[in-house]
Design a protein around this motif. Structure first.
Motif, PDB file in Angstrom:
ATOM      1  N   TRP A  49      84.328 -82.843  -2.918  1.00 60.39           N
ATOM      2  CA  TRP A  49      85.024 -83.901  -3.635  1.00 60.39           C
ATOM      3  C   TRP A  49      84.048 -85.002  -4.046  1.00 60.39           C
ATOM      4  CZ3 TRP A  49      89.407 -82.085  -5.167  1.00 60.39           C
ATOM      5  CH2 TRP A  49      90.076 -81.144  -4.384  1.00 60.39           C
ATOM      6  N   ILE A  50      84.403 -85.673  -5.121  1.00 59.23           N
ATOM      7  CA  ILE A  50      83.502 -86.681  -5.675  1.00 59.23           C
ATOM      8  C   ILE A  50      83.471 -87.942  -4.820  1.00 59.23           C
ATOM      9  CG2 ILE A  50      83.232 -88.276  -7.607  1.00 59.23           C
ATOM     10  CD1 ILE A  50      84.111 -86.030  -9.441  1.00 59.23           C
ATOM     11  N   LYS A  51      84.642 -88.344  -4.349  1.00 59.41           N
ATOM     12  CA  LYS A  51      84.709 -89.632  -3.657  1.00 59.41           C
ATOM     13  C   LYS A  51      85.103 -89.470  -2.198  1.00 59.41           C
ATOM     14  CE  LYS A  51      85.529 -92.049  -7.959  1.00 59.41           C
ATOM     15  NZ  LYS A  51      86.463 -92.740  -8.857  1.00 59.41           N
ATOM     16  N   THR A 127      93.685 -79.188 -10.657  1.00 57.53           N
ATOM     17  CA  THR A 127      93.033 -77.874 -10.643  1.00 57.53           C
ATOM     18  C   THR A 127      93.887 -76.900  -9.837  1.00 57.53           C
ATOM     19  OG1 THR A 127      90.844 -78.880 -10.750  1.00 57.53           O
ATOM     20  CG2 THR A 127      90.945 -76.615  -9.985  1.00 57.53           C
ATOM     21  N   ILE A 138      93.103 -75.458  -4.567  1.00 58.60           N
ATOM     22  CA  ILE A 138      91.997 -75.907  -3.715  1.00 58.60           C
ATOM     23  C   ILE A 138      92.555 -76.331  -2.360  1.00 58.60           C
ATOM     24  CG2 ILE A 138      90.106 -77.545  -3.462  1.00 58.60           C
ATOM     25  CD1 ILE A 138      89.834 -77.614  -6.462  1.00 58.60           C
ATOM     26  N   GLN A 155      93.244 -91.686 -11.476  1.00 62.44           N
ATOM     27  CA  GLN A 155      92.175 -91.977 -12.428  1.00 62.44           C
ATOM     28  C   GLN A 155      92.690 -91.605 -13.818  1.00 62.44           C
ATOM     29  OE1 GLN A 155      88.775 -89.462 -11.873  1.00 62.44           O
ATOM     30  NE2 GLN A 155      87.651 -90.314 -13.595  1.00 62.44           N
ATOM     31  N   ILE A 157      92.219 -90.125 -17.169  1.00 63.00           N
ATOM     32  CA  ILE A 157      91.255 -89.199 -17.793  1.00 63.00           C
ATOM     33  C   ILE A 157      91.618 -88.950 -19.260  1.00 63.00           C
ATOM     34  CG2 ILE A 157      90.577 -88.062 -15.656  1.00 63.00           C
ATOM     35  CD1 ILE A 157      92.457 -85.703 -16.551  1.00 63.00           C
ATOM     36  N   ASP A 160      89.614 -86.990 -22.158  1.00 60.33           N
ATOM     37  CA  ASP A 160      88.581 -86.077 -21.641  1.00 60.33           C
ATOM     38  C   ASP A 160      88.555 -84.817 -22.500  1.00 60.33           C
ATOM     39  OD1 ASP A 160      86.736 -85.260 -19.270  1.00 60.33           O
ATOM     40  OD2 ASP A 160      88.091 -83.562 -19.524  1.00 60.33           O
ATOM     41  N   VAL A 162      87.818 -81.821 -22.132  1.00 65.30           N
ATOM     42  CA  VAL A 162      88.275 -80.542 -21.598  1.00 65.30           C
ATOM     43  C   VAL A 162      89.719 -80.617 -21.101  1.00 65.30           C
ATOM     44  CG1 VAL A 162      87.876 -78.786 -19.822  1.00 65.30           C
ATOM     45  CG2 VAL A 162      85.940 -79.918 -20.921  1.00 65.30           C
ATOM     46  N   LEU A 163      90.023 -81.631 -20.318  1.00 65.20           N
ATOM     47  CA  LEU A 163      91.327 -81.681 -19.651  1.00 65.20           C
ATOM     48  C   LEU A 163      92.397 -82.451 -20.422  1.00 65.20           C
ATOM     49  CD1 LEU A 163      90.202 -82.264 -15.940  1.00 65.20           C
ATOM     50  CD2 LEU A 163      90.863 -80.114 -17.040  1.00 65.20           C
ATOM     51  N   THR A 171      94.600 -87.994 -13.211  1.00 67.08           N
ATOM     52  CA  THR A 171      94.345 -87.056 -12.120  1.00 67.08           C
ATOM     53  C   THR A 171      94.080 -87.861 -10.857  1.00 67.08           C
ATOM     54  OG1 THR A 171      93.139 -85.036 -11.527  1.00 67.08           O
ATOM     55  CG2 THR A 171      91.824 -86.860 -12.393  1.00 67.08           C
ATOM     56  N   ILE A 172      94.167 -87.194  -9.748  1.00 67.80           N
ATOM     57  CA  ILE A 172      93.935 -87.869  -8.474  1.00 67.80           C
ATOM     58  C   ILE A 172      92.511 -88.441  -8.479  1.00 67.80           C
ATOM     59  CG2 ILE A 172      92.987 -85.969  -7.102  1.00 67.80           C
ATOM     60  CD1 ILE A 172      95.966 -88.048  -6.080  1.00 67.80           C
ATOM     61  N   ASN A 173      92.362 -89.624  -7.922  1.00 68.50           N
ATOM     62  CA  ASN A 173      91.091 -90.335  -8.071  1.00 68.50           C
ATOM     63  C   ASN A 173      89.975 -89.824  -7.145  1.00 68.50           C
ATOM     64  OD1 ASN A 173      89.104 -92.156  -8.740  1.00 68.50           O
ATOM     65  ND2 ASN A 173      90.016 -93.861  -7.626  1.00 68.50           N
ATOM     66  N   GLY A 174      89.338 -88.772  -7.569  1.00 66.48           N
ATOM     67  CA  GLY A 174      88.092 -88.337  -6.924  1.00 66.48           C
ATOM     68  C   GLY A 174      88.214 -87.564  -5.636  1.00 66.48           C
ATOM     69  N   THR A 175      89.413 -87.518  -5.058  1.00 69.36           N
ATOM     70  CA  THR A 175      89.607 -86.854  -3.777  1.00 69.36           C
ATOM     71  C   THR A 175      91.101 -86.812  -3.441  1.00 69.36           C
ATOM     72  OG1 THR A 175      89.413 -87.158  -1.374  1.00 69.36           O
ATOM     73  CG2 THR A 175      89.033 -89.086  -2.729  1.00 69.36           C
TER      74      THR A 175
ATOM     75  N   SER B  94      88.233 -83.861 -10.022  1.00 70.30           N
ATOM     76  CA  SER B  94      87.929 -84.685  -8.847  1.00 70.30           C
ATOM     77  C   SER B  94      86.840 -84.059  -7.981  1.00 70.30           C
ATOM     78  CB  SER B  94      89.191 -84.870  -7.997  1.00 70.30           C
ATOM     79  OG  SER B  94      90.201 -85.457  -8.761  1.00 70.30           O
ATOM     80  N   TYR B  96      83.007 -81.785  -7.598  1.00 64.14           N
ATOM     81  CA  TYR B  96      81.720 -81.415  -8.187  1.00 64.14           C
ATOM     82  C   TYR B  96      81.639 -79.899  -8.395  1.00 64.14           C
ATOM     83  CZ  TYR B  96      79.885 -86.034  -6.933  1.00 64.14           C
ATOM     84  OH  TYR B  96      79.674 -87.383  -6.821  1.00 64.14           O
TER      85      TYR B  96
END
Lengths: 218, 178
Positions: A49-51, A127, A138, A155, A157, A160, A162-163, A171-175, B94, B96
């Protein structure tokens, strides 16, 4: 007599200590992660996850939109980066198909932060999804369910390439840390295992909302 | 009086001894296992996409090196691969990167693993952070799950600090493939 009592107490303490030790060993090492879904035609991923939020304040401050609401509709899933034919072929061969993405309609009941109004219906993108009899998601972020009531830190988006090309989506913010289910007036983090989830699990919806609002407008 | 003191001292000694034993026996490990594994650790990987080939190679080599070549990930260019790494723009997700093992994470043996790397989200990372993301996903391909232990390559989110597999990650491999 006192010595005998002391010996009994000592014995009990030993048993408790050993039991605690065995329990610790069983829970701390090599534990298998349970998966609540059947293996047949369900593909589960793991993600980096990003965040990684350490506090509710950080998560609130970092998010574009924080809302209480409910999932009202689940859209069809679509493939990203793969053709439908290739995905079908992969599924029929028992292989891993392309990446799925699903849009959801989400009705806002309360706006805690951001530009939206009560009653608005926004589009959430996640996703994972469903394709030709296959379910894909996921691990820490199970697919949204119809009528699922949540507090979400989102977040924006929109645009964007692609999405959300030419569309307004969130979308959910990073996590998935930023996704909380509301069940019987209590708040439950969807992603378990981190300190923030432990801190917030089981709070009443009212208390949770107040905590967010204090960050937004102290 | 002496008996009482003696009994108390014995009790304390036993408790301390047991506590000490538990600390010695109890592992410091926090690794998690997905539940499945490969039948061998000699695995081929294929890079599908032109970007981040160097980072992917470095990540694979780090698993080989830091496990003392217990893990042997070898790049192939067209032959059958066990692990496929696809790099593409998957948009403002969200995450990587993701790892998908087939037939499932719980399967023994795994027959295939697919890693999807989101170039959009990796584009703002440094070389070493990109390498860490790939090493993280390769850990999943090998059968390791997420951990919350800081400093491990298998940390589930944020916190770039490992770059290469650390002791806990390697312990996980040795536990899974004794």
């Amino acid at each position: 007599m006192k010595t005998r009592v002391l010996s009994v107490i000592t014995g009990l303490l030993c048993v408790i200590t050993i039991a605690a030790g065995i329990s610790y060993l069983a829970s701390s090492n090599g534990q298998q992660i349970p998966e609540s879904v059947a293996q047949e035609r369900v593909i589960v991923a793991s993600a980096k996850w990003i965040k990684d939020f350490k506090s509710l304040r950080e998560m609130t401050t970092d998010s574009d939109l924080v809302v209480v609401g409910v999932v009202t509709d689940i859209g069809p899933s679509r493939l990203i980066g793969d053709s439908p034919e290739a995905a079908d072929a992969a599924i029929n061969a028992g292989a891993i198909p392309g990446l799925l993405v699903t849009d959801y309609q989400y009705k806002i009941e309360q706006v805690l932060k951001g530009k939206a109004s009560v009653g608005d219906i926004i589009t959430l993108t996640q996703t994972g999804g469903f394709w030709n009899g296959l379910t894909q998601y996921i691990q820490d972020d199970p697919l949204y369910e119809l009528d699922e009531r949540t507090i979400l830190f989102l977040q924006d988006i929109s645009g964007d390439s692609v999405l959300a090309p030419n569309e307004q989506k969130y979308t959910i913010n990073g996590t998935p840390q930023a996704r909380f289910r509301i069940i019987d007036g209590q708040v439950f983090p969807v992603m378990e295992g981190d300190a923030l989830a432990n801190e917030l699990r089981g709070l009443s919806e009212t208390d949770f909302v107040q905590m967010v609002l204090q960050v937004v407008a102290p | 009086m002496i008996d009482r003191r003696h009994g108390f001292a014995m009790a304390m000694a036993q408790i301390l001894l047991l506590g000490l034993m538990l600390f010695v026996i109890a592992p410091a490990s926090a690794y998690q296992l997905l539940g499945g594994k490969w039948s061998t650790l000699q695995l081929n990987y294929y890079i599908d996409g032109a970007t981040y080939q160097s980072e992917i190679g470095s990540a694979a080599n780090s698993w080989n090196y830091y496990t003392g070549n217990k893990v042997q990930l070898s790049r192939v260019y067209g032959q059958y691969e066990n692990i496929r790494l696809l790099t593409a723009n998957y948009g403002a997700t969200s995450w990587y990167a993701t790892a998908w093992n087939s037939p499932s994470f719980q399967s023994i043996p795994y027959t295939y693993s697919q890693i999807r790397i989101n170039s959009q989200n990796l584009s703002w990372l440094s070389y070493s952070d990109r390498q860490e993301v790939v090493a993280h996903e390769l850990g999943h391909s090998l059968g390791l799950g997420h951990t919350n232990l800081t400093g491990c390559i298998l940390m589930k989110a944020g916190g770039f600090c490992a770059v290469y597999p650390r002791a806990d990650d390697i312990n996980g491999i040795y536990a899974l493939y004794p």
